[in-house]
Design a protein around this motif. Sequence first.
Motif, PDB file in Angstrom:
ATOM      1  N   GLU A 185      56.382  40.785  42.576  1.00 40.68           N
ATOM      2  CA  GLU A 185      57.336  40.243  41.609  1.00 40.68           C
ATOM      3  C   GLU A 185      58.744  40.518  42.109  1.00 40.68           C
ATOM      4  O   GLU A 185      59.024  41.589  42.651  1.00 40.68           O
ATOM      5  CB  GLU A 185      57.121  40.889  40.240  1.00 40.68           C
ATOM      6  CG  GLU A 185      55.781  40.521  39.630  1.00 40.68           C
ATOM      7  CD  GLU A 185      55.541  41.200  38.299  1.00 40.68           C
ATOM      8  OE1 GLU A 185      56.248  42.170  37.964  1.00 40.68           O
ATOM      9  OE2 GLU A 185      54.618  40.756  37.591  1.00 40.68           O
ATOM     10  N   HIS A 186      59.625  39.544  41.917  1.00 39.71           N
ATOM     11  CA  HIS A 186      60.996  39.648  42.420  1.00 39.71           C
ATOM     12  C   HIS A 186      61.994  39.585  41.277  1.00 39.71           C
ATOM     13  O   HIS A 186      61.964  38.661  40.468  1.00 39.71           O
ATOM     14  CB  HIS A 186      61.269  38.509  43.409  1.00 39.71           C
ATOM     15  CG  HIS A 186      62.579  38.632  44.101  1.00 39.71           C
ATOM     16  ND1 HIS A 186      63.669  37.905  43.729  1.00 39.71           N
ATOM     17  CD2 HIS A 186      62.962  39.408  45.137  1.00 39.71           C
ATOM     18  CE1 HIS A 186      64.687  38.214  44.518  1.00 39.71           C
ATOM     19  NE2 HIS A 186      64.269  39.124  45.377  1.00 39.71           N
ATOM     20  N   TRP A 207      61.919  43.797  44.981  1.00 41.16           N
ATOM     21  CA  TRP A 207      60.499  43.462  45.027  1.00 41.16           C
ATOM     22  C   TRP A 207      59.671  44.589  44.436  1.00 41.16           C
ATOM     23  O   TRP A 207      59.892  45.767  44.712  1.00 41.16           O
ATOM     24  CB  TRP A 207      60.049  43.214  46.463  1.00 41.16           C
ATOM     25  CG  TRP A 207      60.613  41.951  47.014  1.00 41.16           C
ATOM     26  CD1 TRP A 207      61.683  41.844  47.852  1.00 41.16           C
ATOM     27  CD2 TRP A 207      60.156  40.623  46.765  1.00 41.16           C
ATOM     28  NE1 TRP A 207      61.912  40.523  48.137  1.00 41.16           N
ATOM     29  CE2 TRP A 207      60.995  39.752  47.483  1.00 41.16           C
ATOM     30  CE3 TRP A 207      59.131  40.093  46.003  1.00 41.16           C
ATOM     31  CZ2 TRP A 207      60.832  38.374  47.464  1.00 41.16           C
ATOM     32  CZ3 TRP A 207      58.963  38.712  45.974  1.00 41.16           C
ATOM     33  CH2 TRP A 207      59.809  37.879  46.715  1.00 41.16           C
ATOM     34  N   ARG A 208      58.691  44.211  43.618  1.00 40.83           N
ATOM     35  CA  ARG A 208      57.771  45.176  43.007  1.00 40.83           C
ATOM     36  C   ARG A 208      56.349  44.712  43.271  1.00 40.83           C
ATOM     37  O   ARG A 208      56.015  43.543  43.046  1.00 40.83           O
ATOM     38  CB  ARG A 208      58.015  45.248  41.505  1.00 40.83           C
ATOM     39  CG  ARG A 208      57.132  46.256  40.793  1.00 40.83           C
ATOM     40  CD  ARG A 208      57.445  46.324  39.311  1.00 40.83           C
ATOM     41  NE  ARG A 208      56.803  45.263  38.554  1.00 40.83           N
ATOM     42  CZ  ARG A 208      55.555  45.299  38.106  1.00 40.83           C
ATOM     43  NH1 ARG A 208      54.798  46.349  38.344  1.00 40.83           N
ATOM     44  NH2 ARG A 208      55.049  44.290  37.417  1.00 40.83           N
ATOM     45  N   LEU A 209      55.534  45.624  43.758  1.00 45.06           N
ATOM     46  CA  LEU A 209      54.123  45.316  43.986  1.00 45.06           C
ATOM     47  C   LEU A 209      53.401  45.450  42.655  1.00 45.06           C
ATOM     48  O   LEU A 209      53.234  46.540  42.123  1.00 45.06           O
ATOM     49  CB  LEU A 209      53.537  46.271  45.023  1.00 45.06           C
ATOM     50  CG  LEU A 209      52.094  46.049  45.420  1.00 45.06           C
ATOM     51  CD1 LEU A 209      51.886  44.659  45.998  1.00 45.06           C
ATOM     52  CD2 LEU A 209      51.655  47.110  46.410  1.00 45.06           C
ATOM     53  N   ALA A 210      52.974  44.317  42.077  1.00 43.61           N
ATOM     54  CA  ALA A 210      52.330  44.302  40.769  1.00 43.61           C
ATOM     55  C   ALA A 210      50.812  44.404  40.877  1.00 43.61           C
ATOM     56  O   ALA A 210      50.168  45.029  40.034  1.00 43.61           O
ATOM     57  CB  ALA A 210      52.724  43.040  40.010  1.00 43.61           C
ATOM     58  N   VAL A 211      50.228  43.790  41.895  1.00 43.36           N
ATOM     59  CA  VAL A 211      48.776  43.790  42.096  1.00 43.36           C
ATOM     60  C   VAL A 211      48.513  43.895  43.587  1.00 43.36           C
ATOM     61  O   VAL A 211      49.134  43.194  44.373  1.00 43.36           O
ATOM     62  CB  VAL A 211      48.128  42.492  41.545  1.00 43.36           C
ATOM     63  CG1 VAL A 211      46.640  42.469  41.821  1.00 43.36           C
ATOM     64  CG2 VAL A 211      48.416  42.328  40.060  1.00 43.36           C
ATOM     65  N   LEU A 212      47.571  44.764  43.959  1.00 41.55           N
ATOM     66  CA  LEU A 212      47.214  44.915  45.365  1.00 41.55           C
ATOM     67  C   LEU A 212      45.726  44.690  45.545  1.00 41.55           C
ATOM     68  O   LEU A 212      44.902  45.434  44.986  1.00 41.55           O
ATOM     69  CB  LEU A 212      47.598  46.308  45.879  1.00 41.55           C
ATOM     70  CG  LEU A 212      47.263  46.598  47.337  1.00 41.55           C
ATOM     71  CD1 LEU A 212      48.067  45.688  48.261  1.00 41.55           C
ATOM     72  CD2 LEU A 212      47.520  48.055  47.660  1.00 41.55           C
ATOM     73  N   ASN A 213      45.363  43.659  46.260  1.00 43.91           N
ATOM     74  CA  ASN A 213      43.995  43.409  46.692  1.00 43.91           C
ATOM     75  C   ASN A 213      42.993  43.362  45.519  1.00 43.91           C
ATOM     76  O   ASN A 213      41.936  43.961  45.575  1.00 43.91           O
ATOM     77  CB  ASN A 213      43.567  44.465  47.719  1.00 43.91           C
ATOM     78  CG  ASN A 213      42.299  44.070  48.439  1.00 43.91           C
ATOM     79  OD1 ASN A 213      42.104  42.915  48.797  1.00 43.91           O
ATOM     80  ND2 ASN A 213      41.426  45.028  48.650  1.00 43.91           N
ATOM     81  N   ASP A 214      43.329  42.636  44.479  1.00 48.45           N
ATOM     82  CA  ASP A 214      42.441  42.500  43.325  1.00 48.45           C
ATOM     83  C   ASP A 214      41.280  41.580  43.706  1.00 48.45           C
ATOM     84  O   ASP A 214      41.487  40.432  44.100  1.00 48.45           O
ATOM     85  CB  ASP A 214      43.212  41.923  42.148  1.00 48.45           C
ATOM     86  CG  ASP A 214      42.382  41.793  40.884  1.00 48.45           C
ATOM     87  OD1 ASP A 214      41.155  41.987  40.942  1.00 48.45           O
ATOM     88  OD2 ASP A 214      42.969  41.508  39.834  1.00 48.45           O
ATOM     89  N   ILE A 215      40.056  42.086  43.570  1.00 47.59           N
ATOM     90  CA  ILE A 215      38.877  41.275  43.910  1.00 47.59           C
ATOM     91  C   ILE A 215      37.980  41.055  42.700  1.00 47.59           C
ATOM     92  O   ILE A 215      36.803  40.706  42.835  1.00 47.59           O
ATOM     93  CB  ILE A 215      38.080  41.925  45.072  1.00 47.59           C
ATOM     94  CG1 ILE A 215      37.678  43.352  44.730  1.00 47.59           C
ATOM     95  CG2 ILE A 215      38.859  41.859  46.372  1.00 47.59           C
ATOM     96  CD1 ILE A 215      36.708  43.967  45.705  1.00 47.59           C
TER      97      ILE A 215
END
Length: 73
Positions: free
Chosen positions: A52-53, A61-69
Amino acid sequence: ETQEDAILVVTHGIFLRVVLAYALFGEGLTARQLRQFMNFVTFNNTGLTLLEHTPAREFPWRLAVLNDIAHLG
């Protein structure tokens, strides 16, 4: 949110890790930091990652979700 506010990027894990590292560390990203990031962060195939920016913040920049499977069931 309008279509112009969202961008979808489909890529391979190596390039995604470089993009994430640059977005999170900024222009000051060093080769050492990138190597550590590349070794630490891994991805599953078809994992979803969301950045998200917010331009007005010091770190936009913010990492909201990482590698959601979760979609793989």
